[in-house]
Design a protein around this motif. Structure first.
Motif, PDB file in Angstrom:
ATOM      1  N   GLY A  72       0.804  -1.219   0.000  1.00 21.94           N
ATOM      2  CA  GLY A  72       0.000   0.000   0.000  1.00 21.94           C
ATOM      3  C   GLY A  72       0.831   1.260   0.000  1.00 21.94           C
ATOM      4  N   GLY A  73       0.142   2.406   0.070  1.00 25.92           N
ATOM      5  CA  GLY A  73       0.838   3.677   0.184  1.00 25.92           C
ATOM      6  C   GLY A  73       1.353   4.196  -1.141  1.00 25.92           C
ATOM      7  N   SER A  74       2.368   5.041  -1.063  1.00 24.29           N
ATOM      8  CA  SER A  74       2.916   5.693  -2.255  1.00 24.29           C
ATOM      9  C   SER A  74       3.712   4.707  -3.105  1.00 24.29           C
ATOM     10  CB  SER A  74       3.793   6.866  -1.840  1.00 24.29           C
ATOM     11  OG  SER A  74       4.849   6.410  -1.019  1.00 24.29           O
ATOM     12  N   TYR A  75       4.009   5.108  -4.326  1.00 26.88           N
ATOM     13  CA  TYR A  75       4.659   4.176  -5.251  1.00 26.88           C
ATOM     14  C   TYR A  75       5.356   4.926  -6.379  1.00 26.88           C
ATOM     15  CZ  TYR A  75       0.350   5.052  -7.925  1.00 26.88           C
ATOM     16  OH  TYR A  75      -0.690   5.665  -8.592  1.00 26.88           O
ATOM     17  N   VAL A  82       4.767  15.259 -11.358  1.00 24.15           N
ATOM     18  CA  VAL A  82       5.872  14.669 -10.604  1.00 24.15           C
ATOM     19  C   VAL A  82       7.072  14.515 -11.533  1.00 24.15           C
ATOM     20  CG1 VAL A  82       4.351  13.453  -9.002  1.00 24.15           C
ATOM     21  CG2 VAL A  82       5.113  12.306 -11.099  1.00 24.15           C
ATOM     22  N   PRO A  83       8.275  14.268 -10.981  1.00 28.43           N
ATOM     23  CA  PRO A  83       9.446  14.099 -11.842  1.00 28.43           C
ATOM     24  C   PRO A  83       9.288  12.933 -12.827  1.00 28.43           C
ATOM     25  CG  PRO A  83      10.118  14.409  -9.557  1.00 28.43           C
ATOM     26  CD  PRO A  83       8.638  14.225  -9.540  1.00 28.43           C
ATOM     27  N   VAL A  84       9.710  13.163 -14.049  1.00 27.31           N
ATOM     28  CA  VAL A  84       9.711  12.127 -15.087  1.00 27.31           C
ATOM     29  C   VAL A  84      11.162  11.787 -15.418  1.00 27.31           C
ATOM     30  CG1 VAL A  84       9.154  11.590 -17.494  1.00 27.31           C
ATOM     31  CG2 VAL A  84       7.517  12.860 -16.073  1.00 27.31           C
ATOM     32  N   ALA A 118      13.521   5.598  -7.031  1.00 29.76           N
ATOM     33  CA  ALA A 118      13.438   5.146  -5.639  1.00 29.76           C
ATOM     34  C   ALA A 118      13.911   6.236  -4.680  1.00 29.76           C
ATOM     35  CB  ALA A 118      14.255   3.867  -5.453  1.00 29.76           C
ATOM     36  N   LEU A 119      14.966   6.952  -5.040  1.00 34.52           N
ATOM     37  CA  LEU A 119      15.437   8.063  -4.208  1.00 34.52           C
ATOM     38  C   LEU A 119      14.358   9.137  -4.056  1.00 34.52           C
ATOM     39  CD1 LEU A 119      19.120   8.663  -5.422  1.00 34.52           C
ATOM     40  CD2 LEU A 119      18.411   7.915  -3.148  1.00 34.52           C
ATOM     41  N   ILE A 120      13.751   9.513  -5.171  1.00 36.75           N
ATOM     42  CA  ILE A 120      12.704  10.531  -5.134  1.00 36.75           C
ATOM     43  C   ILE A 120      11.541  10.058  -4.273  1.00 36.75           C
ATOM     44  CG2 ILE A 120      10.957  11.712  -6.527  1.00 36.75           C
ATOM     45  CD1 ILE A 120      13.044  11.612  -8.858  1.00 36.75           C
ATOM     46  N   HIS A 121      11.119   8.835  -4.506  1.00 37.47           N
ATOM     47  CA  HIS A 121       9.978   8.277  -3.779  1.00 37.47           C
ATOM     48  C   HIS A 121      10.244   8.207  -2.281  1.00 37.47           C
ATOM     49  CE1 HIS A 121       7.862   4.399  -2.422  1.00 37.47           C
ATOM     50  NE2 HIS A 121       6.988   5.372  -2.346  1.00 37.47           N
ATOM     51  N   GLN A 122      11.378   7.674  -1.909  1.00 41.73           N
ATOM     52  CA  GLN A 122      11.637   7.426  -0.492  1.00 41.73           C
ATOM     53  C   GLN A 122      11.976   8.713   0.274  1.00 41.73           C
ATOM     54  OE1 GLN A 122      13.965   3.871   0.241  1.00 41.73           O
ATOM     55  NE2 GLN A 122      13.081   2.933  -1.587  1.00 41.73           N
ATOM     56  N   GLY A 168      10.617  11.577  -0.474  1.00 42.15           N
ATOM     57  CA  GLY A 168       9.297  12.174  -0.308  1.00 42.15           C
ATOM     58  C   GLY A 168       8.517  11.503   0.805  1.00 42.15           C
ATOM     59  N   THR A 169       8.650  10.183   0.913  1.00 46.47           N
ATOM     60  CA  THR A 169       7.956   9.443   1.978  1.00 46.47           C
ATOM     61  C   THR A 169       8.471   9.851   3.347  1.00 46.47           C
ATOM     62  OG1 THR A 169       7.614   7.563   0.496  1.00 46.47           O
ATOM     63  CG2 THR A 169       7.427   7.145   2.857  1.00 46.47           C
ATOM     64  N   LYS A 170       9.793  10.044   3.460  1.00 45.52           N
ATOM     65  CA  LYS A 170      10.365  10.461   4.741  1.00 45.52           C
ATOM     66  C   LYS A 170       9.818  11.822   5.165  1.00 45.52           C
ATOM     67  CE  LYS A 170      14.738   8.015   4.091  1.00 45.52           C
ATOM     68  NZ  LYS A 170      16.184   8.178   3.777  1.00 45.52           N
ATOM     69  N   ARG A 171       9.683  12.738   4.215  1.00 42.41           N
ATOM     70  CA  ARG A 171       9.162  14.077   4.551  1.00 42.41           C
ATOM     71  C   ARG A 171       7.708  13.975   5.014  1.00 42.41           C
ATOM     72  NH1 ARG A 171      12.163  15.553  -0.016  1.00 42.41           N
ATOM     73  NH2 ARG A 171      10.317  15.430  -1.332  1.00 42.41           N
ATOM     74  N   ASP A 172       6.940  13.080   4.362  1.00 43.38           N
ATOM     75  CA  ASP A 172       5.537  12.919   4.731  1.00 43.38           C
ATOM     76  C   ASP A 172       5.367  12.377   6.125  1.00 43.38           C
ATOM     77  OD1 ASP A 172       4.827  13.856   2.249  1.00 43.38           O
ATOM     78  OD2 ASP A 172       4.484  11.863   1.388  1.00 43.38           O
ATOM     79  N   GLU A 173       6.366  11.552   6.569  1.00 48.66           N
ATOM     80  CA  GLU A 173       6.270  10.916   7.892  1.00 48.66           C
ATOM     81  C   GLU A 173       6.614  11.861   9.023  1.00 48.66           C
ATOM     82  OE1 GLU A 173       8.869   7.619   7.509  1.00 48.66           O
ATOM     83  OE2 GLU A 173       7.380   6.320   6.545  1.00 48.66           O
TER      84      GLU A 173
END
Length: 316
Positions: free
Chosen positions: A178-181, A256-258, A304-308, A310-315
């Protein structure tokens, strides 16, 4: 050398990675087991002394306590502890490789094995050494024969034939459901091997990946059907050959970044991917970055760097 009590306290508090704790403890033991000549050992295959078996049990028992900290705190505390204990950790015991053991602390992810020009024996030996020090190992550009050799010798290795990749996760678990991807989009079925390299890379590094394949501009209505899932991603990897137009199209449709990946798919005037590369570099849509021809690994890593991050900032 730190004493055992201090190391275990760091593990229990989440300040020290499990694999690194094991290494530090084992370095303090006398007479470490030596593998037979010409055959590197794995953590599973190696003959364990009673002391080493006790270390395994104690460190694993500490794992549950370490997991009670918040997900946001653990990586930063672990990173600080790792850097203070092992600033320049390098394993040069193989002779033909210097393994960068402190890379997870510096960059967030372990060193990756590029298998194209390495022998099966070299890939297996490097794979085993990395697996002893980290929780995940990825090898790219590994052909079927080399993959079979490595998988036979290292328990838990998974072969991804289309991606030409090998992965190993200490926990044996895939990325969360689940969650972001991250989403990986490719123009045609001929581009799938490069797209799969990107997808497997991002998954091995801990990101959930959605795949949207065969949606090139020759039948662009196929792309529009999948826009909701593409727009929901934290980062989009776009893989395309021929003229590479798909990256420009998506650049104007998402917020989002492409990350564009030109492939060497195409007829003579495509010049083995150069035409797609130049099209992507000259795209007028903003927000597009471009990696090298057929470099699915680089695109998956960046996504993966962008995703993770971003996830850290959300947390927080």
């Amino acid at each position: 050398m730190m004493n055992i009590d201090n190391i275990l306290k760091l593990v229990q508090s989440g300040d020290l990675d499990i694999a690194e704790a094991k290494r530090l403890l084992e370095e303090g033991l006398s007479g470490a087991h030596t593998a037979p000549a010409g055959r590197p050992e794995t953590a599973v295959q190696a003959g364990r002394t009673p002391e080493q078996s006790a270390i395994d049990k104690t460190v694993l028992d500490s794992k549950e306590d370490a997991g009670q900290q918040s997900a946001g705190e653990r990586p930063m505390r672990r990173k600080a502890a790792f850097l203070s204990l092992s600033e320049d950790a390098v394993d040069d015991s193989l002779g033909y490789a210097q393994l960068d053991l402190s890379r997870p602390a510096r960059t967030g992810f372990p060193e990756v094995i590029y298998g194209e020009s390495k022998s099966a024996e070299q890939i297996a030996a490097i794979f085993e050494r990395l697996a002893a020090h980290t929780d995940r190992v990825l090898a790219t550009r590994v052909d079927a024969d080399k993959a079979a050799y490595v998988a036979e010798r290292i328990p838990g290795v998974k072969h991804h034939p289309e991606a030409r990749a090998l992965t190993w996760l200490r926990s044996g678990e895939a990325a969360p459901d689940g969650g972001s991807y991250v989403v990986v989009v490719c123009a045609g079925t001929s581009d799938v091997p490069v797209a799969e390299e990107a997808a497997v890379t991002a998954e091995c590094l801990g990101s959930r990946v959605e795949r949207v394949y065969d949606v090139g501009v020759a039948g662009i209505h196929r792309l529009f059907r999948r826009l909701p899932v593409i727009r929901g991603a934290s980062a989009v990897v776009v893989v395309a050959g021929m003229e590479g137009a798909l990256a420009s199209v998506l650049g104007g449709l998402v917020a989002v970044p492409v990350i564009a990946v030109p492939t060497s798919v195409g007829y003579g005037a495509s010049f083995q991917g150069i035409a797609a590369l130049l099209s992507m570099l000259n795209a007028c849509a903003p927000g597009i970055s471009v990696v090298n021809i057929d470099n699915g690994f680089g695109a998956g890593y960046n996504a993966a760097l962008i995703h993770q991050n971003g996830t850290k900032r959300d947390e927080k």
